[in-house]
Design an enzyme around this catalytic site. Structure first.
Site, PDB file in Angstrom:
ATOM      1  N   ASP A  46       0.810  -1.228   0.000  1.00  0.00           N
ATOM      2  CA  ASP A  46       0.000   0.000   0.000  1.00  0.00           C
ATOM      3  C   ASP A  46       0.839   1.271   0.000  1.00  0.00           C
ATOM      4  O   ASP A  46       0.406   2.305   0.501  1.00  0.00           O
ATOM      5  CB  ASP A  46      -0.950   0.041   1.223  1.00  0.00           C
ATOM      6  CG  ASP A  46      -1.725  -1.234   1.405  1.00  0.00           C
ATOM      7  OD1 ASP A  46      -2.240  -1.740   0.405  1.00  0.00           O
ATOM      8  OD2 ASP A  46      -1.817  -1.732   2.539  1.00  0.00           O
TER       9      ASP A  46
ATOM     10  N   LYS B  86       2.262   2.315  -4.903  1.00  0.00           N
ATOM     11  CA  LYS B  86       2.956   1.818  -6.098  1.00  0.00           C
ATOM     12  C   LYS B  86       2.134   2.077  -7.350  1.00  0.00           C
ATOM     13  O   LYS B  86       2.677   2.396  -8.394  1.00  0.00           O
ATOM     14  CB  LYS B  86       3.190   0.305  -5.996  1.00  0.00           C
ATOM     15  CG  LYS B  86       4.156  -0.107  -4.920  1.00  0.00           C
ATOM     16  CD  LYS B  86       4.282  -1.612  -4.856  1.00  0.00           C
ATOM     17  CE  LYS B  86       2.997  -2.306  -4.443  1.00  0.00           C
ATOM     18  NZ  LYS B  86       2.533  -2.014  -3.079  1.00  0.00           N
TER      19      LYS B  86
ATOM     20  N   GLY C 224      -4.650  -4.484  -4.409  1.00  0.00           N
ATOM     21  CA  GLY C 224      -5.434  -3.406  -5.001  1.00  0.00           C
ATOM     22  C   GLY C 224      -4.596  -2.168  -5.217  1.00  0.00           C
ATOM     23  O   GLY C 224      -3.984  -1.685  -4.303  1.00  0.00           O
ATOM     24  N   HIS C 225      -4.546  -1.712  -6.452  1.00  0.00           N
ATOM     25  CA  HIS C 225      -3.885  -0.444  -6.729  1.00  0.00           C
ATOM     26  C   HIS C 225      -4.961   0.599  -6.958  1.00  0.00           C
ATOM     27  O   HIS C 225      -5.933   0.336  -7.662  1.00  0.00           O
ATOM     28  CB  HIS C 225      -3.101  -0.515  -8.034  1.00  0.00           C
ATOM     29  CG  HIS C 225      -1.813  -1.246  -7.919  1.00  0.00           C
ATOM     30  ND1 HIS C 225      -0.957  -1.087  -6.859  1.00  0.00           N
ATOM     31  CD2 HIS C 225      -1.216  -2.105  -8.757  1.00  0.00           C
ATOM     32  CE1 HIS C 225       0.105  -1.846  -7.062  1.00  0.00           C
ATOM     33  NE2 HIS C 225      -0.038  -2.485  -8.198  1.00  0.00           N
TER      34      HIS C 225
ATOM     35  N   GLN D 299       2.118  -6.003  -3.260  1.00  0.00           N
ATOM     36  CA  GLN D 299       2.437  -6.065  -1.823  1.00  0.00           C
ATOM     37  C   GLN D 299       3.741  -5.316  -1.534  1.00  0.00           C
ATOM     38  O   GLN D 299       3.991  -4.300  -2.150  1.00  0.00           O
ATOM     39  CB  GLN D 299       2.518  -7.508  -1.315  1.00  0.00           C
ATOM     40  CG  GLN D 299       1.182  -8.220  -1.281  1.00  0.00           C
ATOM     41  CD  GLN D 299       0.934  -9.029  -2.512  1.00  0.00           C
ATOM     42  OE1 GLN D 299       1.842  -9.545  -3.120  1.00  0.00           O
ATOM     43  NE2 GLN D 299      -0.305  -9.143  -2.919  1.00  0.00           N
TER      44      GLN D 299
HETATM   45  P1  GDP Z   1      -0.462   0.449  -3.780  1.00  0.00           P
HETATM   46  O1  GDP Z   1      -1.078  -0.883  -3.623  1.00  0.00           O
HETATM   47  O2  GDP Z   1       0.981   0.458  -3.332  1.00  0.00           O
HETATM   48  O3  GDP Z   1      -0.648   1.042  -5.131  1.00  0.00           O
HETATM   49  O4  GDP Z   1      -1.160   1.402  -2.771  1.00  0.00           O
HETATM   50  P2  GDP Z   1      -2.727   1.785  -2.683  1.00  0.00           P
HETATM   51  O5  GDP Z   1      -3.187   2.177  -4.025  1.00  0.00           O
HETATM   52  O6  GDP Z   1      -3.486   0.766  -1.954  1.00  0.00           O
HETATM   53  O7  GDP Z   1      -2.668   2.997  -1.701  1.00  0.00           O
HETATM   54  C1  GDP Z   1      -2.118   4.155  -2.033  1.00  0.00           C
HETATM   55  C2  GDP Z   1      -3.135   5.250  -1.808  1.00  0.00           C
HETATM   56  O8  GDP Z   1      -2.435   6.454  -1.665  1.00  0.00           O
HETATM   57  C3  GDP Z   1      -4.070   5.444  -2.973  1.00  0.00           C
HETATM   58  O9  GDP Z   1      -5.338   5.882  -2.508  1.00  0.00           O
HETATM   59  C4  GDP Z   1      -3.391   6.544  -3.780  1.00  0.00           C
HETATM   60  O10 GDP Z   1      -4.266   7.301  -4.565  1.00  0.00           O
HETATM   61  C5  GDP Z   1      -2.800   7.358  -2.680  1.00  0.00           C
HETATM   62  N1  GDP Z   1      -1.556   8.068  -3.009  1.00  0.00           N
HETATM   63  C6  GDP Z   1      -0.531   7.645  -3.776  1.00  0.00           C
HETATM   64  N2  GDP Z   1       0.454   8.570  -3.765  1.00  0.00           N
HETATM   65  C7  GDP Z   1       0.042   9.573  -2.954  1.00  0.00           C
HETATM   66  C8  GDP Z   1       0.618  10.807  -2.513  1.00  0.00           C
HETATM   67  O11 GDP Z   1       1.741  11.173  -2.846  1.00  0.00           O
HETATM   68  N3  GDP Z   1      -0.143  11.550  -1.635  1.00  0.00           N
HETATM   69  C9  GDP Z   1      -1.389  11.202  -1.233  1.00  0.00           C
HETATM   70  N4  GDP Z   1      -2.045  11.977  -0.381  1.00  0.00           N
HETATM   71  N5  GDP Z   1      -1.957  10.050  -1.629  1.00  0.00           N
HETATM   72  C10 GDP Z   1      -1.265   9.253  -2.479  1.00  0.00           C
END
Ligand code: GDP
Length: 419
Positions: free
Chosen positions: A9, A12, A36-37, A218
């Site tokens: 999370d 990525k 989930g992205h 992950q």
């Molecule tokens: P992933 O599985 O690593 O892609 O992570 P997730 O998508 O589950 O969680 C990342 C969350 O952080 C998502 O809701 C993104 O839109 C949000 N996000 C990503 N980069 C940033 C950032 O620089 N700032 C903020 N506030 N939110 C971000």
């Protein structure tokens, strides 16, 4: 190669999405639909579970042999993407990837219920049981779906055993052969045009001088071999696994970007040295919107842990870091950053403990640095960051010896500063 540097999370999805526009092929090499992205593009929110994020850019998207596929979820995602006007004709799945069958989902849920207080905190989507069957050489692969006769036999054999487990061990409802076989037979026609030799496809793309982006799911500390076992995922998110999970040599990967939040989150159970105590726990969770993409579960929040991040840099060989969600910290006078752990015998170490009991009992040693109260929404370049925010980033670079090449300052695609 993009890899999560913490417990997943890390954001990525956004970084992959950003880099995907300059790539020709985007590949996922491990994990299943628990990953989930979330990508926010042009005001629309996309939640991908199986799909590589390159889908938004119309790139060739590949799911390698190291992935486990839930065909229902995959088909739903294809349908959803198509209904939103995305072109899915270049989505490819390796025939060697394993299938998450209905019994895997049933067993995942039943086994977590049975473990009760000792549960691992899986997403209950059958991913762990599917990988277990793969290792036991009992799995059903995507290519098996295309021979209906053999498929039915395999289902029959598997169900005879799985139903015993479900009924006798877990006290759960057995599955009906006709239901499962009928469901599986409907998958093949919808999947057929998406099946490919993923290894050959990527090999050929590299030979042709194309740019291939590998998308880890992950995170490092959830790695089956090097993470915080047993509170880990059932595959290898580490950078090196991109080679085996795709079917290319490790020397084909030339850049490894670790994605880390400017703080830390963790879902599910397990030790977490920098977990925030007191009201700041909820403050960071709310500011960062730390609720799972797929499951909606609340994430535990912690201060930035450079001991764990140093470990991630070692395990993956990061050539640079993307530090996301720096904007979330724009609300504090001071920020603790963990640079070392204090072990039960009183010694302090910059290195991640090799033994789990040392890790379980490690206390964080914090360096407290100045916070910044200015929001980062208007910041257009890394040079425009508030001084304290810039020093925060520089502290990370100094402690890890890895350059921070990207800084996330908001949810939207364009809210990333290049350095
Ligand atoms: P992933 O599985 O690593 O892609 O992570 P997730 O998508 O589950 O969680 C990342 C969350 O952080 C998502 O809701 C993104 O839109 C949000 N996000 C990503 N980069 C940033 C950032 O620089 N700032 C903020 N506030 N939110 C971000």
């Amino acid at each position: 190669m993009i890899v999560g540097a913490q417990w997943g999370d890390e954001g990525k999805g956004k970084i992959v999405d950003l880099l995907a526009q300059h790539s020709d092929v985007v590949v996922r090499y491990q994990g299943g639909p628990n990953a989930g992205h979330t990508i926010v593009a042009d005001g629309e929110t996309y939640k991908f579970r199986h799909m590589p994020s390159g889908l938004l850019w119309g790139k060739e998207c590949v799911l390698g042999a190291g992935c486990v596929i839930d065909p229902d979820v995959f088909i739903e995602e294809l349908d959803d993407a198509e209904s939103r006007g995305l072109d899915t004709s270049r989505v490819r799945v390796s025939g060697n990837a394993h299938v998450i069958m209905p019994w895997h989902v049933a067993i995942d849920g039943a086994s977590e219920r049975r473990l009760g207080r000792l549960q691992i905190g899986t997403t209950r989507r059958g991913i762990g049981p599917a990988y277990a069957d793969k290792s036991s050489r009992l799995g059903i692969r995507v290519q098996d779906l295309f021979d209906q006769k053999i498929l039915r036999q395999k289902i029959e054999v598997a169900l005879a055993e799985k139903n015993l487990w479900l009924e006798r061990i877990y006290g759960a409802e057995p599955l009906e052969l006709e239901d499962v076989a009928g469901r599986a037979e409907r998958w093949a026609p919808r999947l057929r045009s998406h099946i490919a030799d993923a290894s050959l496809l990527v090999h050929q793309a590299l030979l042709d001088g194309q740019d291939v982006l590998f998308e880890g799911a992950q995170g490092t500390l959830l790695d089956l071999d090097h993470g915080t076992y047993p509170f880990v995922t059932s595959s290898n998110p580490l950078a090196a696994a991109a080679a085996t999970g795709t079917g290319i040599g490790p020397n084909r990967i030339d850049q490894v970007v670790g994605v880390a939040k400017a703080y830390v989150t963790r879902v599910g159970e397990g030790p977490f040295p920098t977990e925030i105590e007191g009201p700041n726990q909820e403050r960071v969770r709310d500011l960062g919107g730390e609720y799972g993409t797929v499951t909606g579960r609340t994430r535990r929040c912690g201060w930035l842990d450079l001991v764990a991040l140093r470990y991630a840099a070692r395990l993956n060989g990061f050539t640079s870091l993307a530090l996301t969600k720096l904007d979330v910290l724009s609300d504090f006078d001071e920020l603790p950053v963990c640079t070392r752990y204090r072990l039960p015998d009183g010694t302090e170490t910059p290195d991640f403990p090799a033994h789990q009991s040392d890790f379980h009992h490690a206390d964080p040693v914090y360096e407290v640095v100045d916070g910044w109260r200015e929001p980062l929404d208007e910041v257009e370049s890394a040079a425009g960051l508030p001084d304290a925010a810039r020093r925060y980033v520089e502290l990370v670079e100094r402690e890890l010896g890895v350059p921070v090449s990207l800084i996330g300052t908001g949810q939207e695609r364009e809210r990333a500063l290049a350095r």
